[in-house]
Motif scaffolding. Structure first.
Motif, PDB file in Angstrom:
ATOM      1  N   VAL A 163       1.981   5.438   6.880  1.00  0.00           N
ATOM      2  CA  VAL A 163       1.054   4.495   7.517  1.00  0.00           C
ATOM      3  C   VAL A 163       1.868   3.325   8.066  1.00  0.00           C
ATOM      4  O   VAL A 163       2.694   2.764   7.337  1.00  0.00           O
ATOM      5  N   PRO A 164       1.649   2.909   9.311  1.00  0.00           N
ATOM      6  CA  PRO A 164       2.376   1.755   9.834  1.00  0.00           C
ATOM      7  C   PRO A 164       1.985   0.468   9.115  1.00  0.00           C
ATOM      8  O   PRO A 164       0.859   0.329   8.638  1.00  0.00           O
ATOM      9  N   GLU A 165       2.911  -0.464   9.045  1.00  0.00           N
ATOM     10  CA  GLU A 165       2.646  -1.728   8.362  1.00  0.00           C
ATOM     11  C   GLU A 165       1.463  -2.489   8.957  1.00  0.00           C
ATOM     12  O   GLU A 165       0.738  -3.168   8.253  1.00  0.00           O
ATOM     13  N   LYS A 166       1.244  -2.381  10.253  1.00  0.00           N
ATOM     14  CA  LYS A 166       0.177  -3.135  10.918  1.00  0.00           C
ATOM     15  C   LYS A 166      -1.070  -2.294  11.139  1.00  0.00           C
ATOM     16  O   LYS A 166      -1.858  -2.571  12.020  1.00  0.00           O
ATOM     17  N   SER A 167      -1.262  -1.298  10.350  1.00  0.00           N
ATOM     18  CA  SER A 167      -2.415  -0.407  10.493  1.00  0.00           C
ATOM     19  C   SER A 167      -3.637  -0.962   9.777  1.00  0.00           C
ATOM     20  O   SER A 167      -3.527  -1.664   8.780  1.00  0.00           O
ATOM     21  N   ASP A 168      -4.823  -0.614  10.296  1.00  0.00           N
ATOM     22  CA  ASP A 168      -6.051  -0.960   9.584  1.00  0.00           C
ATOM     23  C   ASP A 168      -6.627   0.269   8.866  1.00  0.00           C
ATOM     24  O   ASP A 168      -7.789   0.307   8.516  1.00  0.00           O
ATOM     25  N   ALA A 169      -5.778   1.267   8.622  1.00  0.00           N
ATOM     26  CA  ALA A 169      -6.213   2.488   7.934  1.00  0.00           C
ATOM     27  C   ALA A 169      -6.564   2.193   6.483  1.00  0.00           C
ATOM     28  O   ALA A 169      -5.963   1.342   5.842  1.00  0.00           O
ATOM     29  N   LEU A 170      -7.543   2.921   5.977  1.00  0.00           N
ATOM     30  CA  LEU A 170      -7.953   2.838   4.581  1.00  0.00           C
ATOM     31  C   LEU A 170      -7.397   4.072   3.870  1.00  0.00           C
ATOM     32  O   LEU A 170      -7.736   5.204   4.226  1.00  0.00           O
ATOM     33  N   VAL A 171      -6.512   3.854   2.906  1.00  0.00           N
ATOM     34  CA  VAL A 171      -5.892   4.947   2.157  1.00  0.00           C
ATOM     35  C   VAL A 171      -6.270   4.754   0.699  1.00  0.00           C
ATOM     36  O   VAL A 171      -5.859   3.782   0.070  1.00  0.00           O
ATOM     37  N   LEU A 172      -7.090   5.680   0.153  1.00  0.00           N
ATOM     38  CA  LEU A 172      -7.492   5.518  -1.242  1.00  0.00           C
ATOM     39  C   LEU A 172      -7.776   6.837  -1.926  1.00  0.00           C
ATOM     40  O   LEU A 172      -8.122   7.823  -1.313  1.00  0.00           O
ATOM     41  N   SER A 173      -7.536   6.816  -3.238  1.00  0.00           N
ATOM     42  CA  SER A 173      -7.839   7.939  -4.138  1.00  0.00           C
ATOM     43  C   SER A 173      -7.162   9.246  -3.732  1.00  0.00           C
ATOM     44  O   SER A 173      -7.754  10.312  -3.805  1.00  0.00           O
ATOM     45  N   ASN A 174      -5.908   9.169  -3.288  1.00  0.00           N
ATOM     46  CA  ASN A 174      -5.123  10.367  -2.991  1.00  0.00           C
ATOM     47  C   ASN A 174      -4.185  10.623  -4.156  1.00  0.00           C
ATOM     48  O   ASN A 174      -3.714   9.693  -4.793  1.00  0.00           O
ATOM     49  N   GLU A 175      -3.913  11.875  -4.443  1.00  0.00           N
ATOM     50  CA  GLU A 175      -2.982  12.221  -5.511  1.00  0.00           C
ATOM     51  C   GLU A 175      -1.712  12.771  -4.893  1.00  0.00           C
ATOM     52  O   GLU A 175      -1.744  13.738  -4.129  1.00  0.00           O
ATOM     53  N   LEU A 176      -0.589  12.124  -5.224  1.00  0.00           N
ATOM     54  CA  LEU A 176       0.703  12.524  -4.683  1.00  0.00           C
ATOM     55  C   LEU A 176       1.613  12.968  -5.816  1.00  0.00           C
ATOM     56  O   LEU A 176       1.778  12.247  -6.792  1.00  0.00           O
ATOM     57  N   VAL A 177       2.203  14.160  -5.676  1.00  0.00           N
ATOM     58  CA  VAL A 177       3.070  14.718  -6.700  1.00  0.00           C
ATOM     59  C   VAL A 177       4.336  15.242  -6.036  1.00  0.00           C
ATOM     60  O   VAL A 177       4.278  15.939  -5.030  1.00  0.00           O
ATOM     61  N   ASP A 178       5.485  14.887  -6.588  1.00  0.00           N
ATOM     62  CA  ASP A 178       6.758  15.468  -6.183  1.00  0.00           C
ATOM     63  C   ASP A 178       7.018  15.364  -4.677  1.00  0.00           C
ATOM     64  O   ASP A 178       7.294  16.348  -4.006  1.00  0.00           O
ATOM     65  N   ALA A 179       6.923  14.152  -4.141  1.00  0.00           N
ATOM     66  CA  ALA A 179       7.251  13.909  -2.736  1.00  0.00           C
ATOM     67  C   ALA A 179       8.502  13.040  -2.666  1.00  0.00           C
ATOM     68  O   ALA A 179       8.734  12.212  -3.546  1.00  0.00           O
ATOM     69  N   ALA A 180       9.305  13.234  -1.633  1.00  0.00           N
ATOM     70  CA  ALA A 180      10.490  12.391  -1.458  1.00  0.00           C
ATOM     71  C   ALA A 180      10.066  10.927  -1.346  1.00  0.00           C
ATOM     72  O   ALA A 180      10.721  10.045  -1.854  1.00  0.00           O
TER      73      ALA A 180
END
Length: 188
Positions: A163-180
């Motif tokens: 997500v870009p630093e200046k984004s108005d995106a809503l990112v919530l309740s995601n599960e992340l496992v074993d990512a770089a």
């Protein structure tokens, strides 16, 4: 695994729905080899959905850098993609329009990105699974306004969510496992 239509048949059904001003294209279980990419250009009220997510597989065998599904055009509105397995290459590109949705899909073995929200307004990526994606599982560009990335499961991705630093995106309740990198601020 079932029977499958040719890529040209699927594109024909999509084009008919766009020409009709909306509709649903239901993809029966089967393995579909995609070489050119399915294109939803300026579609309104279109739903592209598999009958069974795990048994309806779109597999990329085209040139490197192509997209399995592209939703493009400023007139695109309320295009929905769901219940499909997208395998190899890049998954879904959203570039323009309003209210595009990608829900309940499985992205796997991608050599590029899973979903790219390049531009447009109010795009949603929800309840999808991403595994073994070489690039970014879900990438949001700065010009994608009001994007929502919610309730997704991402494992073994180069970057889970970008997500870009200046984004108005809503990112919530995601599960992340074993990512770089789990959630990463992107430049574009």
């Amino acid at each position: 695994m079932g029977w499958a239509l040719e890529e040209s048949d699927l594109q024909g059904f999509i084009d008919e729905a766009i020409k009709a001003g909306g509709g649903e294209v239901v993809v029966p279980p089967g393995e579909y080899v995609i070489k050119k990419g399915l294109k939803l250009v300026d579609g309104k009220g279109i739903r592209l959905a598999g009958m069974d997510k795990e048994r309806t597989v779109l597999r990329w065998e085209g040139e490197e850098g192509g997209w399995l599904i592209s939703v493009t055009g400023g007139a695109s509105e309320k295009v929905s993609i769901g219940k499909l397995t997208l395998e190899g290459g890049n998954g879904v590109l959203i570039d323009g329009g309003k209210g595009a949705e990608v829900r309940d899909c499985l992205f796997q073995l991608g050599k590029g990105d899973g979903v790219l929200l390049k531009s447009g307004e109010g795009a949603v990526v929800e309840s999808c699974s991403f595994r073994d994606i070489a690039g970014v599982g879900i990438k949001v560009a700065v010009v994608a306004k009001g994007a929502v990335v919610q309730g997704n499961w991402l494992t073994r991705c180069g970057t889970g969510i970008g997500v870009p630093e200046k984004s108005d995106a809503l990112v919530l309740s995601n599960e992340l496992v074993d990512a770089a990198a789990g959630v990463k601020a992107m430049e574009k």
